[in-house]
Write a protein that holds these residues in place. Structure first.
Motif, PDB file in Angstrom:
ATOM      1  N   PRO A   1       0.823  -1.210   0.000  1.00  0.00           N
ATOM      2  CA  PRO A   1       0.000   0.000   0.000  1.00  0.00           C
ATOM      3  C   PRO A   1       0.856   1.259   0.000  1.00  0.00           C
ATOM      4  O   PRO A   1       2.016   1.254   0.436  1.00  0.00           O
ATOM      5  CB  PRO A   1      -0.818  -0.122   1.292  1.00  0.00           C
ATOM      6  CG  PRO A   1      -0.024  -1.026   2.164  1.00  0.00           C
ATOM      7  CD  PRO A   1       0.703  -1.972   1.260  1.00  0.00           C
TER       8      PRO A   1
ATOM      9  N   ARG B   1      -3.434   0.825  -3.928  1.00  0.00           N
ATOM     10  CA  ARG B   1      -4.203   0.853  -2.692  1.00  0.00           C
ATOM     11  C   ARG B   1      -3.374   1.571  -1.638  1.00  0.00           C
ATOM     12  O   ARG B   1      -2.180   1.823  -1.839  1.00  0.00           O
ATOM     13  CB  ARG B   1      -4.541  -0.559  -2.218  1.00  0.00           C
ATOM     14  CG  ARG B   1      -3.323  -1.453  -2.013  1.00  0.00           C
ATOM     15  CD  ARG B   1      -3.676  -2.923  -1.903  1.00  0.00           C
ATOM     16  NE  ARG B   1      -2.485  -3.759  -1.883  1.00  0.00           N
ATOM     17  CZ  ARG B   1      -1.850  -4.151  -0.796  1.00  0.00           C
ATOM     18  NH1 ARG B   1      -2.318  -3.779   0.385  1.00  0.00           N
ATOM     19  NH2 ARG B   1      -0.779  -4.907  -0.858  1.00  0.00           N
TER      20      ARG B   1
ATOM     21  N   GLY C   1     -10.554   3.239  -3.948  1.00  0.00           N
ATOM     22  CA  GLY C   1     -10.267   2.087  -3.097  1.00  0.00           C
ATOM     23  C   GLY C   1      -9.349   2.379  -1.939  1.00  0.00           C
ATOM     24  O   GLY C   1      -8.897   1.446  -1.260  1.00  0.00           O
TER      25      GLY C   1
END
Length: 265
Positions: free
Chosen positions: A128, A153, A173
């Motif tokens: 991420p 993400r 997202g």
């Protein structure tokens, strides 16, 4: 239990009293923290701190506001991330047009290229992103859409933008993390964001040693103060602090692929 999803334990004010900081975390039921990297030069210390305890993790990246520092390419970011088991994120990265110092947005092309490099590294590493955006939300979102290819993400950290920007981040997202700023008297729109965020996309943080929440505003911030952030969000949402603690902790574990120790070290 609480988790501080973004703190700078390698910064002055915290690094020289790390044992005390960790004791205070334990007393405040803060079960874990993500120690954020802002330059490659800083990374060895960030990594060393993360290795001192099983409830600390690290990121690797270059803050968008840092100039005249080493500029890593994708391969170097991948090497640093893959070579350290405590690294769970790329960043913090993003765009910051707040201090242009007489420059135009066109002059900030170096920031945009740095951001793209970090997105590419995150996709390659399957990690991420820790997103920093200030006075640059339009370009931040546009580059994420272009480079992220629907696969990126992560989290928009220390969120200070509008409800509309929060909705756009959610549509991509991403998670949204709120800091002690949500406790400030003039943070009306941010409290609106706190009310609208889905519980499964919410994170909490301190960004310590900065931005201490009320009643400690103006003092050195510490991960032990993250419960004050949770308490303010709970008040705005008309729910229990425990519900915010549980949701944000679960989200942290899921997003960063970690599991907090059952007992606080």
């Amino acid at each position: 239990m609480f988790v501080d999803s973004h703190c700078h334990l390698s910064f002055p004010g915290l690094r020289e009293r790390l044992p005390e900081v960790l004791r205070d975390m334990r007393a405040a039921q803060v079960r874990g923290a993500l120690v954020i990297c802002t330059t490659v030069e800083e990374f060895p210390e960030v990594s060393a701190i993360a290795h001192t305890a099983p409830h600390l993790w690290a990121s690797v990246g270059v803050h968008p506001d840092n100039e005249d520092v080493h500029e890593p390419d994708v391969d170097e970011l991948l090497r640093l991330a893959r070579g350290d088991e405590r690294v769970v994120a790329i960043g913090e990265t993003g765009l910051d047009y707040y201090r242009l110092n007489g420059r135009s947005m066109a002059d900030m092309a170096w920031q945009r290229e740095r951001f793209r490099v970090h997105i590419r590294a995150a996709l390659a590493a399957d990690l991420p992103l820790i997103i920093h955006t200030r006075s640059a939300s339009e370009d931040t979102l546009a580059i994420l859409r272009e480079e992220g290819q629907g696969r990126a993400r992560g989290v928009f950290h220390c969120f200070t933008e509008t409800v509309a920007v929060a909705r756009s981040a959610l549509e991509l997202g991403f998670h949204v993390s709120l800091s002690g700023i949500v406790t400030f008297r003039n943070a009306g729109e941010l409290r609106e964001v706190a009310r609208m965020l889905p519980l499964d996309r919410l994170l909490i943080e301190t960004d310590s040693p900065y931005l201490a929440p009320v009643p400690y505003r103006g003092k050195t911030n510490t991960p032990a103060y993250v419960p004050y952030v949770a308490a303010e969000i709970a008040r705005e949402r008309g729910t229990e602090v425990a519900a915010i603690a549980e949701a944000s902790t679960r989200n942290f574990e899921r997003l960063f692929g970690v599991q907090l120790p059952q007992e606080h070290p």
